[in-house]
Design a protein around this motif. Structure first.
Motif, PDB file in Angstrom:
ATOM      1  N   ASP A  81      41.133  51.112  34.740  1.00  0.00           N
ATOM      2  CA  ASP A  81      41.397  49.974  33.861  1.00  0.00           C
ATOM      3  C   ASP A  81      40.870  48.666  34.434  1.00  0.00           C
ATOM      4  N   GLU A  82      40.865  48.563  35.748  1.00  0.00           N
ATOM      5  CA  GLU A  82      40.352  47.356  36.405  1.00  0.00           C
ATOM      6  C   GLU A  82      39.079  47.716  37.152  1.00  0.00           C
ATOM      7  N   ARG A  83      38.200  46.712  37.294  1.00  0.00           N
ATOM      8  CA  ARG A  83      36.941  46.939  38.013  1.00  0.00           C
ATOM      9  C   ARG A  83      37.206  47.537  39.398  1.00  0.00           C
ATOM     10  N   GLN A  84      38.216  47.002  40.104  1.00  0.00           N
ATOM     11  CA  GLN A  84      38.515  47.511  41.457  1.00  0.00           C
ATOM     12  C   GLN A  84      38.811  49.010  41.445  1.00  0.00           C
ATOM     13  N   LEU A 182      45.315  43.714  44.147  1.00  0.00           N
ATOM     14  CA  LEU A 182      44.169  43.703  43.228  1.00  0.00           C
ATOM     15  C   LEU A 182      43.329  42.460  43.508  1.00  0.00           C
ATOM     16  N   THR A 184      39.409  40.302  43.125  1.00  0.00           N
ATOM     17  CA  THR A 184      38.362  40.139  42.108  1.00  0.00           C
ATOM     18  C   THR A 184      37.006  40.611  42.623  1.00  0.00           C
TER      19      THR A 184
END
Ligand code: CTP
Ligand code: MG
Length: 229
Positions: A81-84, A182, A184
């Motif tokens: 769901d998140e780039r990471q 989390l 960026t």
């Protein structure tokens, strides 16, 4: 310096507003994703590409790889769901390399020469990220009111690629996951280990295709490079 590259491509492109993953949009008739893949396909120092993609887009991506003769992709991992989380999925499986680069699939204009300096610097110091100096006057603003003018001399705009010794990136990702942290970018995860991260000066045309305006800039960059050659 030989390296392998992780390309997160599992976003939705909401800010582009195209109603589909922006990486399938075309610049000069070729999908953005392919422009980015071509840079690494053509770079002799790149020994493998690790993609993160949404499950429902993986077949389309495989077709594009065939169509455009991209042969270096070693694996397509399921993005998160998140780039990471997308990057993390690839970090867990990447192997056979001392140096790993992480690069946004949405940045098709990275220069080979910057990649090369990043890989060398990561080999020397463990972690290096592409960046450019801030050009404009920078101010810290709260609730619409300027709090202070920040010294521009010390301000850099950070891009990808971000290059790491494989062991450093793996440790940073494991720690972030364990702590539920989390960030960026990947540098943030390495910074919190207390490990220094070096800046490698990049170019202003290494833009990320983010909004519709960027498609216009992208076409202009391609045109100016064609005129140079
Ligand atoms: N990305 C990813 N997985 C996510 C989110 C982003 O792999 N969950 C990838 C994107 O595909 C892109 C890169 O990370 O190549 C940089 O992200 P960004 O420019 O923010 O792309 P999107 O998240 O797709 O765009 P938006 O934030 O506007 O929705
Ligand atoms: Mg995003």
């Amino acid at each position: 310096m030989k390296y392998e590259v992780i390309l997160p491509a599992a976003g939705s492109g909401k800010r582009m507003g195209a109603g589909e993953n922006k990486l399938f949009l075309k610049l000069n008739g070729i999908p953005i994703l392919i422009h980015t893949l071509n840079v690494f396909q053509e770079d002799q120092d790149c020994s493998g590409i690790w993609l993160a993609a949404k499950p429902e887009e993986q077949d389309d991506i495989r077709s594009l790889l065939d169509e455009y003769g991209i042969t270096k992709v070693k694996s397509i991992e399921t993005g998160g769901d998140e780039r990471q989380h997308s990057v993390q999925a690839c970090v867990k499986v990447v192997e056979g390399t001392d140096i790993v680069l992480v690069h946004d699939a949405a940045r098709p204009f990275i220069h080979k020469e910057v990649i090369s300096r990043l890989a060398d610097e990561a080999d020397r110091s463990g972690a290096a990220v592409a960046g450019v100096r801030a050009k404009d006057t920078m101010k810290l603003v709260e609730d619409g009111v300027i709090q202070e003018t920040v010294n521009r001399e010390n301000l850099w705009i950070i891009q990808t690629p971000q290059a790491f010794k494989s062991s450093v990136l793996k440790e940073a990702e494991e720690r972030a996951e364990a702590d539920g942290f989390l960030g960026t970018d990947e540098a943030m995860l390495v910074e919190r280990l207390g490990h220094p991260v070096t800046i490698v000066e990049s170019t202003y045309d290494n833009i990320k295709m983010t909004t519709v305006d960027d498609l216009i800039f992208g076409e202009a960059i391609i045109k100016s490079r064609q005129e140079e050659n």
